[in-house]
Design a protein around this motif. Sequence first.
Motif, PDB file in Angstrom:
ATOM      1  N   ILE A  99     -26.125 -39.773  80.225  1.00 58.56           N
ATOM      2  CA  ILE A  99     -25.820 -39.064  78.987  1.00 58.56           C
ATOM      3  C   ILE A  99     -26.821 -39.523  77.939  1.00 58.56           C
ATOM      4  CG2 ILE A  99     -24.082 -38.561  77.243  1.00 58.56           C
ATOM      5  CD1 ILE A  99     -23.314 -37.618  80.070  1.00 58.56           C
ATOM      6  N   ALA A 128     -22.220 -33.262  74.635  1.00 59.67           N
ATOM      7  CA  ALA A 128     -22.290 -33.843  75.981  1.00 59.67           C
ATOM      8  C   ALA A 128     -21.489 -35.134  76.049  1.00 59.67           C
ATOM      9  CB  ALA A 128     -23.746 -34.103  76.365  1.00 59.67           C
ATOM     10  N   PHE A 157     -18.196 -36.018  78.359  1.00 65.57           N
ATOM     11  CA  PHE A 157     -18.294 -37.144  79.287  1.00 65.57           C
ATOM     12  C   PHE A 157     -17.178 -38.158  79.049  1.00 65.57           C
ATOM     13  CE2 PHE A 157     -19.940 -41.500  79.929  1.00 65.57           C
ATOM     14  CZ  PHE A 157     -20.077 -41.484  81.311  1.00 65.57           C
TER      15      PHE A 157
END
Length: 256
Positions: free
Chosen positions: A173, A214, A218
């Motif tokens: 990430i 993102a 996650f």
Amino acid sequence: MSIRPAAVAGLFYPQTKTDLYHLLSEMLPQHSPTHPKALIVPHAGYIYSGPIAGQGYGLLKKGESFDRVYLFGPNHRVPLDGCAVPESEFFSTPLGELPVDQKAIASLLRFPAVIASDEVHAEEHCLEVQLPFLQYLQISAPIVPVVVGECPASVVADIIEPILAEPKTLVIISTDLSHFHTYENALQIDAHTDLKIMNADHDIKPTEACGCHALNGFLLAVKRQSMVIIKMALGNSGDTVGDKNRVVGYGCYVVY
């Protein structure tokens, strides 16, 4: 054969193979490998955030075998709702070319939120700057680059959660933290964001992390799977290059 050429070589990291390899050797510490499932790492120019990102990459074993490496990060150049995977078959850096896992791309395209777009990836730096770390470590697994734009955390989590369950994948990430505050203010903002990350809270705002969409997805997937998050480093550009008037925050975390 379609190749996505390096867009920020010579800008975010050295353009020549020799100089890039030398810089990477300085940024990667000699940790004992711990085989993390995922890394949260920054994506600024190497002189700014490289040593912080290196704290996470240093936990990977050189030549470690993965079936594939997924990379998720934000769109800086092209407006995007949802997520975008590339149409290109390879991504290039001064250290060579990495193949894109076409089977994994096809699987991701089954999600309504995912589109294929080379335009989104063409000038995007957030995933590209991660690739030389993998190449230096001789991790030759195919990559699955995913740019994440405006997208609910639950949608991104539904994409990432099955990936976390795959036995031989690595998830990266890519996000920086706060942007363009004074050193003292950045410390306060990033400390608050750090607490959210360590608690796997998925309500991080764009002002707290540019890769929040993102990252939030996650973190929600991590919470669903009851995984463990460990902080490796937290700092900002004032620590790495010395100018403390207008800094960008960086953090590095590993997940098991």
